[in-house]
Design a protein around this motif. Structure first.
Motif, short mmCIF file in Angstrom:
data_model
loop_
_atom_site.label_atom_id
_atom_site.label_comp_id
_atom_site.label_asym_id
_atom_site.label_seq_id
_atom_site.Cartn_x
_atom_site.Cartn_y
_atom_site.Cartn_z
N ARG A 139 6.21 4.29 5.63
CA ARG A 139 5.29 4.99 4.73
C ARG A 139 5.15 6.45 5.13
O ARG A 139 5.24 6.79 6.27
N MET A 170 2.19 -8.33 11.69
CA MET A 170 2.64 -7.26 10.80
C MET A 170 4.15 -7.05 11.05
O MET A 170 4.77 -7.87 11.72
N SER A 171 4.72 -5.98 10.52
CA SER A 171 6.17 -5.81 10.65
C SER A 171 6.64 -5.93 12.10
O SER A 171 7.64 -6.59 12.38
N ARG A 182 1.14 -10.25 7.32
CA ARG A 182 0.99 -9.10 6.41
C ARG A 182 2.06 -8.08 6.75
O ARG A 182 1.95 -7.35 7.73
N VAL A 183 3.13 -8.06 5.94
CA VAL A 183 4.29 -7.26 6.30
C VAL A 183 4.53 -6.17 5.26
O VAL A 183 4.68 -6.46 4.07
N GLY A 184 4.53 -4.93 5.71
CA GLY A 184 4.73 -3.80 4.81
C GLY A 184 6.06 -3.10 5.03
O GLY A 184 7.02 -3.29 4.28
N SER A 185 6.15 -2.31 6.08
CA SER A 185 7.31 -1.42 6.25
C SER A 185 8.63 -2.15 6.39
O SER A 185 9.67 -1.63 5.98
N LYS A 244 0.84 -1.21 0.00
CA LYS A 244 0.00 0.00 0.00
C LYS A 244 0.87 1.26 0.00
O LYS A 244 1.89 1.29 0.69
N MET A 301 -5.91 -7.76 14.14
CA MET A 301 -4.76 -6.87 14.36
C MET A 301 -4.59 -6.65 15.85
O MET A 301 -5.53 -6.22 16.53
N ILE A 315 -6.70 -5.95 2.26
CA ILE A 315 -6.50 -6.09 3.71
C ILE A 315 -7.18 -5.01 4.55
O ILE A 315 -7.15 -5.07 5.76
C1 LIG Z 1 -0.62 -1.52 6.68
C2 LIG Z 1 -1.12 -2.82 7.16
C3 LIG Z 1 -0.23 -3.88 7.42
C4 LIG Z 1 1.27 -3.78 7.31
O1 LIG Z 1 1.79 -2.96 8.32
P1 LIG Z 1 3.37 -2.83 8.55
O2 LIG Z 1 3.48 -2.41 9.98
O3 LIG Z 1 3.86 -1.79 7.60
O4 LIG Z 1 3.99 -4.15 8.31
C5 LIG Z 1 -0.78 -5.09 7.83
N1 LIG Z 1 -2.11 -5.25 7.97
C6 LIG Z 1 -2.99 -4.26 7.72
C7 LIG Z 1 -4.45 -4.51 7.88
C8 LIG Z 1 -2.51 -3.01 7.31
O5 LIG Z 1 -3.40 -2.03 7.07
#
Ligand SMILES: *Cc1c(COP(=O)(O)O)cnc(C)c1O
Length: 220
Positions: free
Chosen positions: A220, A195-196, A211-214, A25, A153, A67
């Protein structure tokens, strides 16, 4: 470190049976392509328009996860191609996903989102609202959705014990639902948590999908 290095490092640290959803995202397509080049196929987005734009522009064998909170009136845009919708928490949304899936002649996989964090949030089911949803008269008629697991979450906190107990709550929900007669146990297999900041803990507690982003793409 490069995105590819981050991704490969995380991938090598998680068990093979855990799916890594790279949360792309707000990130540009070229970053997704870098991940794709090292065989990443699962990506997560939380805005419908961004997801549609990225789907159009990028390789068609990418498995797109939605997500975020999904508005009913936007389901139609992602229904033709979405791989998994993570955050279903109302009958209204479930009905609309079923309707749009039917229009597209497919079955759409979804996860039920549970509210497990201490933080106030409008989103996510609890035991009572989940039972209401599953026991409603129309639930058995929704043939074009498949509930394949749960999502949650944890609270954003350094308190590991708290996060751990919230993950345990989600696993309890999962185990309860697995015994529910209207949910086919053989296809009910996913626990999307982590998550991260907490994916390692989530995997220890039984996550099947992180679900890993940063940690992959940078902040971001
Ligand atoms: C943004 C998001 C993530 C990823 O978050 P990070 O901390 O960047 O890994 C995971 N799950 C959901 C629902 C998110 O909105």
């Amino acid at each position: 470190m490069s995105i590819q290095t981050n991704l490969l490092k995380i991938n090598s640290s998680i068990p093979n049976n855990v799916i890594l959803v790279a949360v792309s995202k707000t990130k540009p397509n070229y970053m997704i392509e870098e991940c794709y080049q090292v065989n990443q196929r699962h990506f997560g987005e939380n805005k419908v328009q961004d997801l549609v734009d990225k789907y159009d522009a990028l390789p068609k064998d990418i498995k797109w996860h939605f997500i975020g909170h999904l508005q009913t009136n936007k389901v139609k845009y992602i229904a033709p191609f979405v791989h998994l919708i993570h955050a279903v928490d109302s009958m209204k949304l479930l009905k609309e996903i079923n309707k749009q899936a039917l229009k597209n002649n497919r079955v759409i996989n979804v996860l039920l989102q549970f509210h497990i964090a201490k933080e106030d949030s409008k989103f996510g089911l609890n035991k009572t609202s989940c039972d209401e949803l599953l026991n409603s008269e129309i639930f058995p008629s929704l043939k074009n959705i498949s509930i394949i697991g749960v999502m949650g979450m944890a609270t954003f906190t350094d308190n590991e014990n708290q996060v751990k107990s919230e993950f345990k709550n989600l696993v309890d929900y999962f185990n309860t639902l697995k015994n529910y007669p209207l949910i086919p146990a053989e296809s009910f297999s996913e626990i999307s948590m982590g998550m991260s900041g907490d994916y390692k803990l989530a995997i220890e507690e039984g996550s099947t999908m992180v679900r890993v982003g940063s940690s992959i793409f940078g902040s971001r």
